[in-house]
Design an enzyme around this catalytic site. Structure first.
Site, PDB file in Angstrom:
ATOM      1  N   HIS A  50      46.705  35.478  18.109  1.00 45.79           N
ATOM      2  CA  HIS A  50      45.481  34.700  17.902  1.00 45.79           C
ATOM      3  C   HIS A  50      44.597  34.695  19.144  1.00 45.79           C
ATOM      4  CE1 HIS A  50      46.638  33.045  14.015  1.00 45.79           C
ATOM      5  NE2 HIS A  50      47.865  32.866  14.498  1.00 45.79           N
ATOM      6  N   ARG A 311      58.253  27.617   9.528  1.00 43.84           N
ATOM      7  CA  ARG A 311      57.709  27.165  10.815  1.00 43.84           C
ATOM      8  C   ARG A 311      58.563  25.997  11.319  1.00 43.84           C
ATOM      9  NH1 ARG A 311      53.890  27.320   6.766  1.00 43.84           N
ATOM     10  NH2 ARG A 311      52.048  28.621   7.036  1.00 43.84           N
TER      11      ARG A 311
HETATM   12  C1  LIG Z   1      54.777  31.467   8.092  1.00 40.47           C
HETATM   13  C2  LIG Z   1      54.585  31.608   9.572  1.00 40.47           C
HETATM   14  C3  LIG Z   1      53.487  32.277  10.091  1.00 40.47           C
HETATM   15  C4  LIG Z   1      53.304  32.374  11.461  1.00 40.47           C
HETATM   16  N1  LIG Z   1      52.288  33.139  11.949  1.00 40.47           N
HETATM   17  C5  LIG Z   1      52.114  33.256  13.281  1.00 40.47           C
HETATM   18  C6  LIG Z   1      51.088  34.091  13.790  1.00 40.47           C
HETATM   19  O1  LIG Z   1      50.413  34.797  13.055  1.00 40.47           O
HETATM   20  N2  LIG Z   1      50.897  34.105  15.130  1.00 40.47           N
HETATM   21  C7  LIG Z   1      51.643  33.363  15.988  1.00 40.47           C
HETATM   22  O2  LIG Z   1      51.368  33.376  17.171  1.00 40.47           O
HETATM   23  N3  LIG Z   1      52.669  32.623  15.533  1.00 40.47           N
HETATM   24  C8  LIG Z   1      52.930  32.570  14.210  1.00 40.47           C
HETATM   25  N4  LIG Z   1      53.969  31.839  13.721  1.00 40.47           N
HETATM   26  C9  LIG Z   1      54.832  31.153  14.673  1.00 40.47           C
HETATM   27  C10 LIG Z   1      55.862  32.092  15.271  1.00 40.47           C
HETATM   28  O3  LIG Z   1      56.489  32.844  14.271  1.00 40.47           O
HETATM   29  C11 LIG Z   1      56.882  31.248  16.034  1.00 40.47           C
HETATM   30  O4  LIG Z   1      56.191  30.484  16.991  1.00 40.47           O
HETATM   31  C12 LIG Z   1      57.940  32.065  16.759  1.00 40.47           C
HETATM   32  O5  LIG Z   1      58.500  33.049  15.939  1.00 40.47           O
HETATM   33  C13 LIG Z   1      59.010  31.098  17.239  1.00 40.47           C
HETATM   34  O6  LIG Z   1      60.034  31.828  17.856  1.00 40.47           O
HETATM   35  P1  LIG Z   1      61.335  31.103  18.361  1.00 40.47           P
HETATM   36  O7  LIG Z   1      62.037  32.077  19.212  1.00 40.47           O
HETATM   37  O8  LIG Z   1      60.987  29.769  18.933  1.00 40.47           O
HETATM   38  O9  LIG Z   1      62.145  30.750  17.034  1.00 40.47           O
HETATM   39  P2  LIG Z   1      63.157  31.647  16.180  1.00 40.47           P
HETATM   40  O10 LIG Z   1      62.626  32.989  15.928  1.00 40.47           O
HETATM   41  O11 LIG Z   1      63.543  30.840  14.993  1.00 40.47           O
HETATM   42  O12 LIG Z   1      64.396  31.813  17.147  1.00 40.47           O
HETATM   43  C14 LIG Z   1      65.338  30.796  17.363  1.00 40.47           C
HETATM   44  C15 LIG Z   1      66.691  31.447  17.392  1.00 40.47           C
HETATM   45  O13 LIG Z   1      67.670  30.500  17.754  1.00 40.47           O
HETATM   46  C16 LIG Z   1      68.845  30.799  17.044  1.00 40.47           C
HETATM   47  N5  LIG Z   1      69.688  29.601  17.025  1.00 40.47           N
HETATM   48  C17 LIG Z   1      69.469  28.447  16.366  1.00 40.47           C
HETATM   49  N6  LIG Z   1      70.481  27.580  16.558  1.00 40.47           N
HETATM   50  C18 LIG Z   1      71.359  28.198  17.374  1.00 40.47           C
HETATM   51  C19 LIG Z   1      72.614  27.814  17.902  1.00 40.47           C
HETATM   52  N7  LIG Z   1      73.180  26.631  17.631  1.00 40.47           N
HETATM   53  N8  LIG Z   1      73.273  28.692  18.692  1.00 40.47           N
HETATM   54  C20 LIG Z   1      72.732  29.913  18.980  1.00 40.47           C
HETATM   55  N9  LIG Z   1      71.553  30.325  18.465  1.00 40.47           N
HETATM   56  C21 LIG Z   1      70.863  29.475  17.684  1.00 40.47           C
HETATM   57  C22 LIG Z   1      68.326  31.196  15.674  1.00 40.47           C
HETATM   58  O14 LIG Z   1      69.279  31.926  14.931  1.00 40.47           O
HETATM   59  C23 LIG Z   1      67.093  31.985  16.024  1.00 40.47           C
HETATM   60  O15 LIG Z   1      67.333  33.366  16.125  1.00 40.47           O
HETATM   61  C24 LIG Z   1      54.215  31.754  12.357  1.00 40.47           C
HETATM   62  C25 LIG Z   1      55.336  31.104  11.834  1.00 40.47           C
HETATM   63  C26 LIG Z   1      55.547  31.075  10.461  1.00 40.47           C
HETATM   64  C27 LIG Z   1      56.801  30.491   9.907  1.00 40.47           C
END
Ligand SMILES: Cc1cc2nc3c(=O)[nH]c(=O)nc-3n(C[C@H](O)[C@H](O)[C@H](O)COP(=O)(O)OP(=O)(O)OC[C@H]3O[C@@H](n4cnc5c(N)ncnc54)[C@H](O)[C@@H]3O)c2cc1C
Length: 487
Positions: A50, A311
């Protein structure tokens, strides 16, 4: 061993933090509960980088998004993940929406967002985007907006971090944490890890992790977004098309992908179940109707897949990036959209916290920020293909006909640092199964290659880890066993 830093969660945020920390003279481990990294929210989202004009100024996510967008240029050069600044349109369909777009533009310019322009000339707009609805009244064009493949970005980050000696542990679900004498003891289902600093990047599960250390100060609400993906070359869309945003969502967008498809989505539905990735008739109808408001002639009949992402929405509605009261424990939670865009700026913030905590932030002498792009058959010229096949016949064996994926690509994906271990792991790294037939033809072959390269029995190959086995055993063996039992 006591690691200097342990990261919980191998989504784009955990992987980006791991890669950022891999340049320092410290030991870093990343623990991921699933069989592969990028298996959570990072796997299913819109993939939009974005521009950063739409979040309210009171939120830290606004500045982190603007800075994050800027940081993509350098990271893309170093890590060679699929990324393109194709620009976005926020589309006004009513005259009174123009004022809102103008406000976004003015505030965005003040905050340093490059390339924002309000276009009110309908002819010009339709020339730039011929399939856009003729009802358009004006658009906010953001040239710095782009598309990224979120999982390929995560694989690139992880590969580079691993090359710089970060240790990745998959299938390691954290179930208990103890903090004593400035050391965290992190228990998973099978192992125990010790670290001086602990980073919680567990996405939808981040409030559970925080609570393991007695820090119960935020909640995460799963908010589902459903999508419809269309086959390649059915309709041409040049820009990322957003409707005028509402207070809770950026709305249902119509968007090209970096691989030539178009998708529409997501809608927004709050849930209780953090694992509900189902798509529903009502949800998909809502998505399609939303998309058609922007592009009336969406190729409805050529949809090849529906999917949903969740999300991790925090009750504060803003990113939670906190150096907490538990010394050495950093929460990186509630990373909803634009979290993907902000991954590099979030990692910078974590770096600052670790510096404050007194972690040794001297740069490794042999740090290498670069990761070469994986080679793909479809990128080669005919001459290059002839040469490649002569050198290595695995380049000449096409395993996935829909996406034209050669056996060598799959072998490389398996043997890459933090390489593929499952059918989905291969699919997300080099695309067999992503095309029109969705793996109907290539899946058994991918399984054979995984079995051969990893030297594990064919029956043990899974789709995405525990309890997702694809075959149970040989049909003949099972029948013979049954006959034997009946005797
Ligand atoms: C529908 C949708 C559309 C979106 N579109 C955009 C976009 O266009 N642009 C943008 O900038 N953002 C977008 N986002 C947001 C973006 O996808 C997220 O901000 C980002 O993917 C978050 O990443 P993360 O690593 O925090 O979470 P995650 O990818 O969920 O990673 C967290 C990890 O922790 C692991 N985990 C959980 N609990 C444990 C545990 N107890 N022990 C070990 N591992 C664990 C999980 O398995 C997972 O792999 C969107 C989100 C959604 C759902």
């Amino acid at each position: 061993m006591i690691y200097d830093v342990i990261i919980i969660g191998g989504g784009v945020i955990g992987c980006c933090i791991a890669r950022t920390l891999s340049k320092y003279n410290i030991s870093v481990a990343l623990l991921e509960k699933e069989a592969d990294i990028a298996s959570g929210t990072t796997k299913a989202n819109s993939g939009v980088v974005h521009a950063g004009y739409d979040a309210d100024r009171k939120y830290i996510k606004r500045n982190l998004c603007i800075r994050g967008n800027y940081l993509f240029t350098k990271a893309h050069k170093e890590l060679n993940f699929p990324f393109k600044r194709i620009g976005s349109f926020v589309v006004a369909l009513e005259d009174d929406q123009i004022e809102q777009l103008n406000e976004h533009k003015q505030l965005g310019i003040q905050d340093g967002i490059p390339g924002l322009e309000l276009i009110l000339d309908k002819e010009k707009i339709l020339e730039m985007e011929p399939n856009l609805t003729p009802d358009v009244k004006g658009v906010l064009h953001a040239t710095s907006a782009g598309l990224v493949s979120p999982y390929e970005l995560s694989f690139a980050l992880a590969e580079n971090a691993a090359k710089n000696r970060v240790k990745f542990f998959r299938n390691q679900e954290v179930i208990k944490i103890r903090h004593q004498d400035y050391i965290f003891t992190v228990r998973t289902r099978t192992d125990e890890f010790k670290g001086s600093n602990l980073i919680n990047a567990a996405g939808l599960y981040s409030s559970n992790i925080s609570k393991m250390l007695g820090l119960d100060y935020f909640d995460i609400i799963p908010r589902k977004g459903e999508y419809i993906l269309f086959d390649r070359n059915q309709i041409h869309i040049n820009k990322i098309l957003f409707p005028s945003p509402t207070k809770i969502s950026k709305g249902i967008l119509v968007c090209p992908t970096l691989h030539g498809n178009v998708f529409v989505g997501p809608n927004a539905q709050n849930l209780i179940d953090v694992q509900d990735l189902s798509t529903t008739t009502a949800g998909l109808k809502e998505v399609l109707e939303g998309g058609k408001k922007l592009v009336p002639n969406l190729p409805v009949r050529s949809s090849i897949r529906n999917f949903a992402g969740l999300r991790a929405v925090p009750d504060t509605m803003d990113f939670i990036i906190d150096n907490t009261d538990v010394y050495g424990f950093i929460n990186v939670a509630g990373i909803m959209s634009p979290g993907l865009t902000s991954c590099f700026s979030i990692a910078e913030r974590v770096e600052e916290f670790l510096e404050l905590l007194g972690v040794n932030m001297t740069i490794k002498e042999d740090y290498d920020p670069n990761r070469p792009a994986p080679e793909h058959f479809t990128q080669f010229s005919k001459k290059q293909i002839d040469k490649k096949v002569k050198e290595d016949p695995a380049w000449g064996r096409i395993i996935c006909r829909c996406e034209t994926v050669a056996e060598r690509e799959i072998i490389n994906a398996i043997h890459a640092p933090v390489g593929a271990r499952t059918v989905d792991g291969v699919k997300f790294r080099c695309r067999p199964g992503m095309g029109r037939c969705q793996g109907g033809f290539c899946r058994p072959k991918v399984m054979e290659i995984l079995s051969r390269e990893l030297q594990i029995p064919y029956e043990d190959i899974t789709k995405r880890g525990e309890d997702t086995n694809i075959v149970l055993g040989k049909t003949k063996d099972r029948i013979l066993n049954q006959i034997e039992e009946q005797r």
